[in-house]
Design an enzyme around this catalytic site. Sequence first.
Site, short mmCIF file in Angstrom:
data_model
loop_
_atom_site.label_atom_id
_atom_site.label_comp_id
_atom_site.label_asym_id
_atom_site.label_seq_id
_atom_site.Cartn_x
_atom_site.Cartn_y
_atom_site.Cartn_z
N ASN A 81 0.85 -1.20 0.00
CA ASN A 81 0.00 0.00 0.00
C ASN A 81 0.88 1.24 0.00
OD1 ASN A 81 0.58 0.80 2.81
ND2 ASN A 81 -0.40 -1.17 3.26
N PHE B 55 -4.33 3.87 14.79
CA PHE B 55 -4.65 4.90 13.81
C PHE B 55 -5.84 4.39 13.01
CE2 PHE B 55 -1.62 8.44 13.27
CZ PHE B 55 -0.83 8.19 14.38
N LYS C 235 8.30 -17.98 -9.60
CA LYS C 235 7.62 -16.91 -10.34
C LYS C 235 6.48 -17.50 -11.17
CE LYS C 235 8.33 -13.36 -13.74
NZ LYS C 235 9.18 -12.87 -14.81
O1 C5P Z 1 -8.99 -1.98 10.65
P1 C5P Z 1 -8.07 -0.91 10.19
O2 C5P Z 1 -6.99 -1.40 9.28
O3 C5P Z 1 -8.74 0.30 9.64
O4 C5P Z 1 -7.35 -0.43 11.54
C1 C5P Z 1 -6.33 0.49 11.56
C2 C5P Z 1 -5.50 0.33 12.80
O5 C5P Z 1 -5.30 -1.03 13.13
C3 C5P Z 1 -4.12 0.90 12.65
O6 C5P Z 1 -3.67 1.34 13.90
C4 C5P Z 1 -3.32 -0.29 12.15
O7 C5P Z 1 -1.95 -0.15 12.45
C5 C5P Z 1 -3.95 -1.41 12.94
N1 C5P Z 1 -3.96 -2.72 12.24
C6 C5P Z 1 -3.19 -3.74 12.73
N2 C5P Z 1 -3.23 -4.96 12.12
C7 C5P Z 1 -4.01 -5.17 11.04
C8 C5P Z 1 -4.80 -4.13 10.53
C9 C5P Z 1 -4.75 -2.91 11.15
O8 C5P Z 1 -2.46 -3.53 13.70
N3 C5P Z 1 -4.03 -6.36 10.47
#
Ligand code: C5P
Length: 401
Positions: free
Chosen positions: A214, A328, A292
């Site tokens: 991402n 976050f 691959k």
């Molecule tokens: O559910 P979402 O991705 O929107 O949540 C965002 C928050 O959860 C962020 O703090 C992100 O670092 C954390 N997160 C995480 N592990 C994941 C997905 C999100 O720690 N698999």
Amino acid sequence: MTDILQDKKLLLIIGGGIAAYKCLDLIRRLRERGVIIQAILTKGGLQFVTPLSVSSLIEDKVYQDLFSLTDEAEMGHIRLSRENDLILVAPATADLMAKMACGIADNLATTTLLAANKPIIIAPTMNSQMWANPATQHNLNTLKERGISVINPADGDLACGEIGTGRLAEVDDIVAEVEAFFLNKIDGPLQGKKITITAGPTYEEIDPVRYIANRSSGKQGYAIATALAHEGADVTLISGPTNIEKPRGVNIIDVKSARDMMAATENTLPADALICVAAVADWHVKNANDQKIKKQGNDLPIIEFAENPDILKTISHHENRPKLVIGFAAETENVLDNAKSKLNKKGCDWILANDVSGTVMGGDQNQIHFITNEGLENWPTMDKKSVAEKLAHSIKEFFKE
Ligand code: C5P
């Protein structure tokens, strides 16, 4: 925030290597950061740089002679270490290292080093055979055992025309070591607090050459790591792959996938706080290929997904849950409603919500809605460093209570 190096006092000992000319740039860079420098120029160093150029850059006199009547009337070799926070020997020659290891005190530099009661960092440089020589390696180990920090020489073309290990480390790296030294000494309000931060994106492999990722740059998480280190916290930064400079003075664990990030985060427990800033991929590729994937006529490959562990949620419910868990919420719509429900769903204490429909991801600005169980604060648009400092302030207040 003032620079961590502002008004720090450093004694620079300039040894006699061709790389001594680089110490002029080093001095300039340290001075720009506010470091107050005293300097000793060895007889060898004098062959490569002049006292006038060093003196002009440090804006002070340069010490050279152990038997200088004026300097030694004030016990120069004792005073020079007492008045400074750190001694940096750059360049450190094989001869200087050998004398340091044996405790020889035959000139102002070696006498000051022997009389020193301050931490010492050396940046060696020499011909690669001199560096590899068992005598030098033995001296190096002796110095390390005595607690002297070493900025290892780099590989590359040497002034003598040979190629190998022996180049003086880059000026940037020497400045970074000096910075890390002072960061680790901070006796700040978060002293002794162990804080884990996840940052950056995760890469989820499709095959050995392809992955899903991402747009997270890691900037916000890195800025938070720096801000907390400046408050004296013992910070571990678990970082996905990024292209930005790593923060100094923090422990860095590099990871790729969400599952690696999960394991690394769990390994840091017990901790006092966890801040999940990483943009963790929600899914990994269930049928990732060892080789691959080749084009197969008109048939398109089918990628199957499986859910990744939710680090924030898992640690929020962990038996070793840190006292403060912060997440976050990067949203592109219904920012506040989504973020508020995330606080409950994840089980964390605070959520910093931001609208990422614009240029937040990868950009330098951020606008935060700070959500806790007690309420909501809307922070103005700020650069990521200011967001980090404001969050560090809230964390300080939390631990004060
Ligand atoms: O559910 P979402 O991705 O929107 O949540 C965002 C928050 O959860 C962020 O703090 C992100 O670092 C954390 N997160 C995480 N592990 C994941 C997905 C999100 O720690 N698999």
